[in-house]
Scaffold this active site. Sequence first.
Site, PDB file in Angstrom:
ATOM      1  N   ASP A   1       8.698 -21.140 -18.076  1.00  0.00           N
ATOM      2  CA  ASP A   1       9.751 -22.159 -18.001  1.00  0.00           C
ATOM      3  C   ASP A   1       9.201 -23.580 -17.955  1.00  0.00           C
ATOM      4  OD1 ASP A   1      11.825 -20.336 -18.074  1.00  0.00           O
ATOM      5  OD2 ASP A   1      11.914 -20.125 -15.900  1.00  0.00           O
TER       6      ASP A   1
ATOM      7  N   ASP B   1       7.268 -21.441  -8.872  1.00  0.00           N
ATOM      8  CA  ASP B   1       7.667 -22.150  -7.658  1.00  0.00           C
ATOM      9  C   ASP B   1       7.848 -21.227  -6.458  1.00  0.00           C
ATOM     10  OD1 ASP B   1       9.931 -20.960  -8.687  1.00  0.00           O
ATOM     11  OD2 ASP B   1      11.159 -22.771  -8.691  1.00  0.00           O
TER      12      ASP B   1
ATOM     13  N   ARG C   1       7.645  -9.037  -7.173  1.00  0.00           N
ATOM     14  CA  ARG C   1       8.344  -9.926  -6.240  1.00  0.00           C
ATOM     15  C   ARG C   1       8.452  -9.204  -4.905  1.00  0.00           C
ATOM     16  NH1 ARG C   1       9.996 -13.970  -9.589  1.00  0.00           N
ATOM     17  NH2 ARG C   1      10.427 -13.378 -11.747  1.00  0.00           N
TER      18      ARG C   1
ATOM     19  N   ARG D   1      16.771 -20.215 -17.073  1.00  0.00           N
ATOM     20  CA  ARG D   1      17.984 -20.200 -16.235  1.00  0.00           C
ATOM     21  C   ARG D   1      18.272 -21.561 -15.629  1.00  0.00           C
ATOM     22  NH1 ARG D   1      15.909 -15.218 -14.550  1.00  0.00           N
ATOM     23  NH2 ARG D   1      15.043 -16.169 -12.678  1.00  0.00           N
TER      24      ARG D   1
ATOM     25  N   ASP E   1       8.616 -25.503 -15.491  1.00  0.00           N
ATOM     26  CA  ASP E   1       9.477 -26.315 -14.630  1.00  0.00           C
ATOM     27  C   ASP E   1       8.821 -26.705 -13.305  1.00  0.00           C
ATOM     28  OD1 ASP E   1       9.433 -23.745 -13.632  1.00  0.00           O
ATOM     29  OD2 ASP E   1      11.584 -23.620 -13.250  1.00  0.00           O
TER      30      ASP E   1
ATOM     31  N   THR F   1       4.118 -20.281 -15.458  1.00  0.00           N
ATOM     32  CA  THR F   1       5.514 -19.909 -15.689  1.00  0.00           C
ATOM     33  C   THR F   1       5.903 -20.377 -17.074  1.00  0.00           C
ATOM     34  OG1 THR F   1       7.817 -20.395 -15.095  1.00  0.00           O
ATOM     35  CG2 THR F   1       6.169 -21.993 -14.396  1.00  0.00           C
TER      36      THR F   1
ATOM     37  N   GLY G   1       7.039 -13.911 -12.087  1.00  0.00           N
ATOM     38  CA  GLY G   1       7.083 -13.457 -13.474  1.00  0.00           C
ATOM     39  C   GLY G   1       5.742 -13.634 -14.153  1.00  0.00           C
TER      40      GLY G   1
END
Length: 320
Positions: free
Chosen positions: A128, A103, A72, A172, A130, A126, A11
């Site tokens: 996120d 990741d 992707r 998510r 994370d 990212t 992303g």
Amino acid sequence: MQRIGVLTSGGDAPGMNAAIRAVVRKAIYHGLEVMGVSRGFAGFIDADIGPMQVGSVADIIHRGGTILRTARSDEFQTRSGRARAYQNVERFRIQGLVIIGGDGSFMGAKLFHEEFQVPVVCIPATIDNDIPGTELSIGFDTAVNNAVDAINKIRDTATSHERLFIVEVMGRRAGFIALEAGLAGGAESILIPELPFSVEEVCDKLMRGYRRGKLHSVIVVAEGAASGIEFGREIKRITGFDTKVTVLGHLQRGGTPTAQDRVLGSRLGALAVELLMEGRCKLAVGIRNGRPDHWDLDECLDGKKEIDLEAYRLAGILSI
């Protein structure tokens, strides 16, 4: 080392262009050649690769997205797909790779290095946030600010119409955006996938606020915790409050990167080039104790980044 490659994968995240710019200009400053790989690992397989010059990255530091584009690639997840990509490593005489992504990109980089001994350095990008090991990932600060800006605007309407608004943000598997944006935006409740929640407890809190004269509320929901639309319906059923739902979606990802994301991308991009020039490989770069640092890529892939429980508790205290 004479020639390196750079690609963005997974992303997109605001600040990726700042990292690309830093990689290209840092490498050229030290006499290296840079090959840009378009469309991530998919472009690697398809030989969508070309040289980058100083001018290739002019006027991009303020732009969102990624000039190299991203995609992707299911094929790169196979050994045969990675073998095709390695053929292009040899064809274009690439001696090291800087991979900017999340990741999934890190896992692809790890396998590529282990199977074909290509030196890789990964930069976490990212929204996120994370990725284990780093305090910050490129794009997170911009995504949070985008979410807070939306919450601010929504609160104006919530106040005017005496309504409850549910704001669904991305995340998510991780609630970092929801927590940070909810705390900064003064949300009455924050729902994240890392921690259980009770609809009844949320409703009780809303009712207590209503009884003391509170006429509007904003609840921030990470998409991985609950569907904002379904959660809004349940809240309305239990409380009877006029409830509206806003799903921010990809709005959080776009737009001009914040100063922090531009600086972060610049510093991590430059560090990645330095490590490749030193002959280092299979590394991730990031921020530790407020400063750029590096560590083995396995640390990012084997660990799990934990939510800041102190910040979560503080958000609950301040929203009474």
